[in-house]
Structure formats: structure tokens, C-alpha cells
Motif scaffolding. Structure first.
Motif, PDB file in Angstrom:
ATOM      1  N   LEU A   1       0.828  -1.212   0.000  1.00  0.00           N
ATOM      2  CA  LEU A   1       0.000   0.000   0.000  1.00  0.00           C
ATOM      3  C   LEU A   1       0.861   1.261   0.000  1.00  0.00           C
ATOM      4  CD1 LEU A   1      -2.939  -0.796   2.467  1.00  0.00           C
ATOM      5  CD2 LEU A   1      -2.887  -0.881  -0.032  1.00  0.00           C
ATOM      6  N   ARG A   2       2.011   1.201   0.658  1.00  0.00           N
ATOM      7  CA  ARG A   2       2.882   2.379   0.707  1.00  0.00           C
ATOM      8  C   ARG A   2       3.692   2.533  -0.568  1.00  0.00           C
ATOM      9  NH1 ARG A   2       4.266   1.027   6.049  1.00  0.00           N
ATOM     10  NH2 ARG A   2       6.116  -0.037   5.271  1.00  0.00           N
ATOM     11  N   SER A   3       4.160   1.383  -1.107  1.00  0.00           N
ATOM     12  CA  SER A   3       5.153   1.458  -2.188  1.00  0.00           C
ATOM     13  C   SER A   3       4.541   1.895  -3.510  1.00  0.00           C
ATOM     14  CB  SER A   3       5.819   0.093  -2.367  1.00  0.00           C
ATOM     15  OG  SER A   3       6.468  -0.271  -1.174  1.00  0.00           O
TER      16      SER A   3
ATOM     17  N   PRO B   1       2.004   4.040  -4.288  1.00  0.00           N
ATOM     18  CA  PRO B   1       1.977   5.501  -4.452  1.00  0.00           C
ATOM     19  C   PRO B   1       3.379   6.108  -4.465  1.00  0.00           C
ATOM     20  CG  PRO B   1       0.373   4.803  -2.808  1.00  0.00           C
ATOM     21  CD  PRO B   1       1.213   3.602  -3.136  1.00  0.00           C
ATOM     22  N   PHE B   2       4.285   5.555  -3.655  1.00  0.00           N
ATOM     23  CA  PHE B   2       5.662   6.058  -3.607  1.00  0.00           C
ATOM     24  C   PHE B   2       6.323   5.952  -4.982  1.00  0.00           C
ATOM     25  CE2 PHE B   2      10.167   4.697  -2.740  1.00  0.00           C
ATOM     26  CZ  PHE B   2      10.650   5.932  -2.353  1.00  0.00           C
ATOM     27  N   LEU B   3       6.140   4.795  -5.634  1.00  0.00           N
ATOM     28  CA  LEU B   3       6.758   4.595  -6.948  1.00  0.00           C
ATOM     29  C   LEU B   3       5.953   5.257  -8.062  1.00  0.00           C
ATOM     30  CD1 LEU B   3       7.748   0.830  -6.549  1.00  0.00           C
ATOM     31  CD2 LEU B   3       9.237   2.830  -6.390  1.00  0.00           C
ATOM     32  N   GLY B   4       4.654   5.466  -7.830  1.00  0.00           N
ATOM     33  CA  GLY B   4       3.817   6.037  -8.880  1.00  0.00           C
ATOM     34  C   GLY B   4       3.832   7.553  -8.905  1.00  0.00           C
ATOM     35  N   PHE B   5       4.394   8.166  -7.874  1.00  0.00           N
ATOM     36  CA  PHE B   5       4.291   9.618  -7.761  1.00  0.00           C
ATOM     37  C   PHE B   5       4.978  10.344  -8.925  1.00  0.00           C
ATOM     38  CE2 PHE B   5       5.636  13.770  -6.066  1.00  0.00           C
ATOM     39  CZ  PHE B   5       4.379  14.288  -5.788  1.00  0.00           C
ATOM     40  N   ALA B   6       6.230   9.980  -9.216  1.00  0.00           N
ATOM     41  CA  ALA B   6       6.950  10.663 -10.303  1.00  0.00           C
ATOM     42  C   ALA B   6       6.265  10.418 -11.656  1.00  0.00           C
ATOM     43  CB  ALA B   6       8.418  10.222 -10.335  1.00  0.00           C
TER      44      ALA B   6
ATOM     45  N   GLY C   1      -0.475   4.766 -11.190  1.00  0.00           N
ATOM     46  CA  GLY C   1      -0.638   3.703 -10.199  1.00  0.00           C
ATOM     47  C   GLY C   1      -0.260   2.353 -10.794  1.00  0.00           C
ATOM     48  N   ALA C   2      -0.667   2.125 -12.047  1.00  0.00           N
ATOM     49  CA  ALA C   2      -0.341   0.864 -12.708  1.00  0.00           C
ATOM     50  C   ALA C   2       1.160   0.737 -12.928  1.00  0.00           C
ATOM     51  CB  ALA C   2      -1.092   0.766 -14.040  1.00  0.00           C
ATOM     52  N   ILE C   3       1.812   1.856 -13.282  1.00  0.00           N
ATOM     53  CA  ILE C   3       3.274   1.815 -13.465  1.00  0.00           C
ATOM     54  C   ILE C   3       3.943   1.508 -12.122  1.00  0.00           C
ATOM     55  CG2 ILE C   3       5.321   3.197 -14.001  1.00  0.00           C
ATOM     56  CD1 ILE C   3       3.651   4.719 -16.040  1.00  0.00           C
ATOM     57  N   GLY C   4       3.503   2.235 -11.067  1.00  0.00           N
ATOM     58  CA  GLY C   4       4.064   1.988  -9.738  1.00  0.00           C
ATOM     59  C   GLY C   4       3.857   0.540  -9.316  1.00  0.00           C
ATOM     60  N   ALA C   5       2.668   0.020  -9.591  1.00  0.00           N
ATOM     61  CA  ALA C   5       2.347  -1.352  -9.206  1.00  0.00           C
ATOM     62  C   ALA C   5       3.174  -2.355 -10.007  1.00  0.00           C
ATOM     63  CB  ALA C   5       0.854  -1.615  -9.420  1.00  0.00           C
ATOM     64  N   ALA C   6       3.343  -2.057 -11.300  1.00  0.00           N
ATOM     65  CA  ALA C   6       4.114  -2.980 -12.146  1.00  0.00           C
ATOM     66  C   ALA C   6       5.568  -3.047 -11.675  1.00  0.00           C
ATOM     67  CB  ALA C   6       4.050  -2.537 -13.606  1.00  0.00           C
TER      68      ALA C   6
END
Lengths: 212, 190
Positions: A130-132, A134-139, A168-173
Motif C-alpha cells: 500500500l505504501r510502495s 503511491p511512492f513509486l507512482g508519484f513521479a 498507479g499501474a506503473i508503480g504497481a508494475a
């Protein structure tokens, strides 16, 4: 004073041409995704034995599903750059990943005894997930919104939401290559919460930043 | 079989797309002809939209100018393989709605209600006239001079550069930024 004819004269002489949608998005995403990958490598990193894991059907499905979601939501974003373009097909295509995930859940429920369903769903790492994301999707979200400013989205909040979904999908991937929980039950519960959060943030930012 | 009006619309659509593609390829004269042809269509669209909303037609020219600015600044979002009209009218509709919303946010008082109290009240007070010329005055001096020189005095890029002692490149950039600032001024005008 300046009338409409004079305005037309000025417009026809202005030869500065902003980048077309595909180019604008690509140019913004290169640094956006690069930042996300650097943050990923600096904090989380790939799962151990990553190459051999690609033979695991659950792990492979998770990665391909999220890549598919990123590709489909990216196609929607590109559609929303253009006024007058009908986004219906691109929106309907977004139903494909949830349908695939539902099929994967059915397979999982058949393959795994009921006593393990709960443990698989809760997983071992849900808070990191849940944290990672948004953290990775922000940029990537900021990059996509900046690119969309070259577009002319008819509904800024919708375009922002699509940007949030895409990011979000990029961060999740990216996160999925670290995440030790591979069960479709886990993927269907925790990933969508994080991606929905990004979508909501995108809609909020889009409503402000994408007016034209 | 074919009714005349439909054929004329198709012809017009083809010519618009042709001119737009030529403009995209760098033909400024074709692009100027296109903008001149679009203007009456946009004027009719804005007039109809204002009438339907029960608003005064006095703002139609503002909306036309704002739409021209927007379609110019967003011309890269037109897909060259498709027709121009859906794209054009999506922009025109967006700008019309925007203008009506801005108008709705003000306290709308018809001058007719005060006809007896305010005989001879200035008509302009009651409308939302905020055309390009008013916003032009609010631009930074550099952009304003370049836009004025080219739009109002009819100078070319070269002539404007000579007159303002600027390089051609600086004139081009100032012109584009000036037009983008004008569009932003329209948007922020409450």
C-alpha cells in the motif's frame, strides 16, 4: 486595440508548435519512470532469484496483468489528450485486467484448499504494498500530468484520474517485481486499493492543473 | 439522392482538414485562410450557444477569440488522419461552457431591470466584454510589444525583430508566450 482579424494574423505567424500527445507523454515519462526505478532500486530492489521466478505462473501473471493495465490506461490517457476523441473503447478495454484477475481467482480457489484462502489474501507484505505503489507512482503521475498540460482534455478531472490510474499501474508494475505475495487473492485486494488511491489523487490534481 | 447542404458541409470539412494539414506542414498562408474560414462558423456556434443559455449575445466575439486562441495553442492535439469538425467543435463547446460558467459566477443583473432607475447606464457595464485588446494591456511589456507589433501593426517576424531590436528567435518565443498568456488571461478573467 486588437480585433479578431488581427488576432488571426498573430496566430498564423506563430510557428512555435507544442509537442504532439505521444511525444509529450514519452518525453515526460522517460525521466518520470527513471526516477521511479531509481527509487525502487534504492529502497526495495528486485526479488531474489528474479529470473527463475519468471517460470512461476502466479508471479508471471501478476507482472503481465499490471503491465497490461499500464498499457491500457496509457492508451486512455493518450485518447484524453485530444478533444473530440471518443474514449469509450479505451475505457471499455480497462475491463480486461479485472476480468483476467477474476478468472485467475477462480483458478486459485480451485487450486488452493479453502483453509489457505485467508492467509493467501492477507499475504505477508500488504502494508509495504500500500505504501510502495503511491511512492513509486508519484513521479510517473507528475510526469503524466505535465504532459497532459500540452493536451486539451475536455474533462480535466477525468484526464487526471486516467493519469492517476496509469501512474498507479506503473508503480504497481514496478513494485510487483519486489512483492513476495503472488496469489491473485492478494493482488485483487491490496493492489487495487493503492491504485484507486492514485486515481483519486490524479483526479484531484487534474481538476486543478489540466484546465485550459 | 444527395441534398445540397450535406455535400457543401462535406466539401467544407475536406477543405478545412486540407488547410489544417498544410498549416501543420508550415504553410502559414493556408493556416491563416483556415482561421478566417473557421471564424464565421465559430461566431455562429457561440451565438447559438449564448442564445440557448439565455445569455446576451454581446460576449459572442470574446468566445470566438478565446476559441481561436485555444485551437491554435492546442492544434497539435488534432489527429491529422481524422476530420477537423469534431475536434474543432469540442474546443468551441469547451470554451463556450467555460465562458457561461464564468458568467454564471458573477452576479447577473439584466440592465433591463434597472432601465427606469438607470436611464442611459453604460451598456458595457452589463456585459462581460473581455476581449483580446483588454488582456493585451496586462501582458508583460516584452510579450505585449511583440504581439502588438505583429497583430495590430501587421509586422512580420523580421520586421518586428528589427523594430524592437530583438533576435528573430526571441520574437518567435515572445509571440508564442504572449498568445499563451492571452489565453490564460481569458481563463482567469472572473
Amino acid at each position: 486595440m486588437m480585433d479578431t482579424n488581427e488576432l488571426i494574423a498573430a496566430l498564423s505567424i506563430d510557428s512555435v508548435r507544442p509537442p504532439a500527445p505521444g511525444r509529450a507523454l514519452a518525453l515526460a515519462l522517460i525521466p518520470g519512470v527513471a526516477i521511479a526505478i531509481c527509487l525502487f532500486l534504492a529502497t526495495l530492489g528486485l526479488r531474489p532469484h528474479f529470473p527463475s521466478l519468471l517460470g512461476e505462473p502466479r508471479f508471471l501473471f501478476k507482472l503481465l496483468l499490471l503491465d497490461l493495465l499500464a498499457a491500457l490506461s496509457g492508451a486512455l490517457v493518450l485518447r484524453l489528450f485530444r478533444p473530440g476523441a471518443v474514449p469509450r473503447a479505451a475505457v471499455l478495454a480497462l475491463a480486461i485486467p479485472p476480468i483476467l484477475l477474476a478468472l485467475a481467482i477462480c483458478a486459485e480457489l480451485v487450486a488452493v484448499p479453502a483453509a489457505q484462502w485467508g492467509a493467501r489474501l492477507v499475504g505477508s507484505n500488504s502494508m509495504v504494498c500500500l505504501r510502495s505503489i503511491p511512492f513509486l507512482g508519484f513521479a510517473p503521475l507528475i510526469a503524466t500530468l505535465l504532459a497532459l498540460r500540452y493536451g486539451a482534455p475536455e474533462r480535466p478531472a477525468l484526464a487526471g484520474a486516467a493519469a492517476g490510474l496509469f501512474a498507479g499501474a506503473i508503480g504497481a508494475a514496478i513494485y510487483a517485481t519486489h512483492c513476495p505475495d503472488d496469489s491473485p487473492l492478494f493482488v485483487a485486494v491490496w493492489y487495487p486499493i493503492a491504485i484507486a488511491f492514485m486515481t483519486a489523487v490524479g483526479a484531484m490534481l487534474g481538476a486543478r492543473l489540466l484546465r485550459w | 439522392m444527395y441534398d445540397g447542404a450535406r455535400v457543401r458541409v462535406d466539401d467544407r470539412e475536406k477543405e478545412w482538414a486540407l488547410l489544417m494539414r498544410a498549416g501543420n506542414a508550415g504553410d502559414a498562408a493556408a493556416y491563416r485562410r483556415l482561421l478566417a474560414q473557421l471564424t464565421p462558423a465559430l461566431r455562429a456556434f457561440a451565438g447559438r450557444g449564448l442564445a440557448r443559455a439565455g445569455a446576451s449575445g454581446a460576449d459572442a466575439e470574446d468566445i470566438v477569440q478565446e476559441t481561436l486562441l485555444a485551437l491554435h495553442l492546442k492544434r497539435q492535439t488534432w489527429d491529422e488522419s481524422g476530420p477537423l469538425s469534431p475536434w474543432l467543435y469540442a474546443i468551441a463547446r469547451h470554451k463556450l461552457i467555460d465562458a457561461l460558467r464564468r458568467r454564471g459566477r458573477r452576479i447577473e443583473v439584466s440592465i433591463d431591470d434597472f432601465a427606469e432607475i438607470l436611464p442611459g447606464a453604460d451598456q458595457a457595464q452589463g456585459s462581460v466584454v473581455a476581449d483580446v485588446s483588454r488582456h493585451l494591456g496586462e501582458l508583460p511589456a516584452g510579450q505585449r510589444n511583440v504581439v502588438h507589433c505583429i497583430a495590430v501593426d501587421g509586422a512580420s517576424i523580421d520586421e518586428a525583430a528589427a523594430r524592437l531590436s530583438m533576435s528573430n528567435g526571441a520574437v518567435r518565443v515572445a509571440l508564442h508566450r504572449g498568445l499563451a498568456s492571452l489565453a490564460a488571461k481569458f481563463r482567469s478573467y472572473e
